[in-house]
Design a protein around this motif. Structure first.
Motif, PDB file in Angstrom:
ATOM      1  N   VAL A  26     -31.590  27.485  24.077  1.00 58.44           N
ATOM      2  CA  VAL A  26     -31.484  28.645  24.986  1.00 58.44           C
ATOM      3  C   VAL A  26     -32.573  29.651  24.632  1.00 58.44           C
ATOM      4  O   VAL A  26     -33.050  29.699  23.508  1.00 58.44           O
TER       5      VAL A  26
ATOM      6  N   VAL B 104     -31.854  32.403  29.814  1.00 60.28           N
ATOM      7  CA  VAL B 104     -30.737  33.250  30.213  1.00 60.28           C
ATOM      8  C   VAL B 104     -31.231  34.668  30.478  1.00 60.28           C
ATOM      9  O   VAL B 104     -31.850  35.297  29.616  1.00 60.28           O
TER      10      VAL B 104
ATOM     11  N   ALA C 243     -24.733  30.791  25.210  1.00 58.61           N
ATOM     12  CA  ALA C 243     -25.238  29.747  24.305  1.00 58.61           C
ATOM     13  C   ALA C 243     -24.125  28.773  23.935  1.00 58.61           C
ATOM     14  O   ALA C 243     -24.329  27.563  23.855  1.00 58.61           O
TER      15      ALA C 243
ATOM     16  N   GLU D 109     -23.248  26.538  26.865  1.00 51.11           N
ATOM     17  CA  GLU D 109     -24.291  25.526  27.071  1.00 51.11           C
ATOM     18  C   GLU D 109     -24.361  24.525  25.923  1.00 51.11           C
ATOM     19  O   GLU D 109     -25.147  23.593  25.967  1.00 51.11           O
TER      20      GLU D 109
ATOM     21  N   ALA E 172     -25.747  24.912  23.079  1.00 45.37           N
ATOM     22  CA  ALA E 172     -27.131  24.886  22.598  1.00 45.37           C
ATOM     23  C   ALA E 172     -27.164  24.794  21.080  1.00 45.37           C
ATOM     24  O   ALA E 172     -26.268  25.291  20.397  1.00 45.37           O
TER      25      ALA E 172
END
Ligand code: XMP
Length: 315
Positions: free
Chosen positions: A24, A51, A115, A118, A120
């Motif tokens: 991210v 983002v 984050a 996602e 990440a």
């Protein structure tokens, strides 16, 4: 000589090796975070999620502008709209450092949430050389606690990747031009956004006024600079004072707020000299602001303070 093409080739290859999973990056629409996002996107494609957190204190049209730009640059992105949360948290707050603290903390929490969603494992940041060189000193007094998209916390359990950490602003701009990033020459914008241009409480009304006034100042100064009527300032915007004064509209008494126009020349933001804007440009700015918002703003003043002793932003 710095060669942007060579830099891009090298960094994209390096990023391909460094990032083995989802990553991210927080993008603000500024040149550093945008360039870092484009490099990472070229390296790992849609494994990267950029983002953009809309705090509600963005410039007029900014969220659409950034979305459109990332789209065109082929960067996979998410817009996280959180304006209501920020307004609520700032309700009744007038102290500048308190505002900065609240916005900075919220921003980090929002970013962490994305984050996590996602899943990440990597955090890409647009940190450039002066960011870490300056923060290493620790000798300077904290004048303002900066909130910066490029300075997310290191305790996020994500591996930090900083592709721009060895280069300087002028080199980032060269890379931006090479990549076709349209924000290469953009003026700086503070992390806490319009909130630090509203003196006093950040109400919806105050935010609408300062957003419109900033847009007018930008348009008029851009247009005068494009025409060669003046040197383009390093930074130019409006701030809203919580001071009301008596005026007249039509033949009726008015009681409205005050807008300050701020424009400065600077090299790095550490010191600044106020810009000598021609009077006809100031007059147009004043007329447009009071014509558009005459029911709420009836006075426009120009800030003729250098930094020091002033700072560039009013909060
Ligand atoms: P001041 O107001 O301290 O501003 O003279 C110097 C430069 O920094 C910008 N600024 C910020 N930039 N996060 C940022 O990324 C912040 O919290 C912040 N506060 C101020 C300001 O716009 C000027 O360019």
């Amino acid at each position: 000589m710095f060669d942007p093409e060579k830099f891009v080739d090298e960094k994209v290859n390096e990023l391909k090796e460094q990032i083995q999973d989802k990553a991210v990056i927080g993008v603000s629409g500024g040149v550093d975070s945008t360039v870092a996002a484009v490099l990472a996107s070229r390296a790992i494609g849609d494994q990267l999620v950029a983002v953009y957190v809309d705090t509600g204190f963005m410039r007029k049209g900014e969220t659409e502008f950034v979305g459109d730009m990332l789209d065109k640059l082929g960067v996979n992105f998410r817009i996280y709209k959180a304006g209501d949360e920020y307004f609520e948290a700032l309700s009744g707050i007038i102290e500048p450092e308190e505002k900065r603290r609240i916005i900075g903390e919220k921003f980090i929490r929002n970013f962490e949430a994305v984050a996590k969603e996602e899943k990440a494992r990597y955090l890409v940041q647009g940190t450039i050389a002066p960011d870490w060189i300056e923060s290493g000193g620790g000798l300077r007094d904290t004048i303002k606690s900066h909130h910066n998209v490029g300075a997310l916390p290191k305790d996020m359990d994500l591996t930090l990747i900083e592709p721009l950490r060895d280069i300087y602003k002028d080199e980032v701009r060269k890379v931006a031009r090479f990549l076709g990033v349209p924000v290469a020459e953009r003026q700086p914008f503070p992390g806490p956004g319009l909130a630090v241009r509203i003196l006093g409480e950040c109400t919806h009304e105050a935010t609408d006024i300062v957003r419109e006034a900033c847009a007018i100042v930008e348009e008029e100064i851009d247009s005068a600079s494009d025409k060669g009527d003046m040197e383009r300032p390093w930074q130019y915007f409006a701030a809203l004072l919580p001071v009301k004064s008596v005026g007249v509209q039509g033949d009726v008494r008015a009681y409205g707020y005050t807008i300050v126009v701020r424009a400065v020349q600077s090299i790095d933001g550490m010191t600044a000299a106020y810009s000598k804007i021609p009077h006809h440009v100031l007059q147009r700015i004043s007329e447009r602001i009071t014509n558009t918002m005459g029911d709420r703003v009836n006075r426009v003043v120009y800030d003729i303070t250098n930094k020091p002793p002033g700072t560039i932003e009013w909060e």
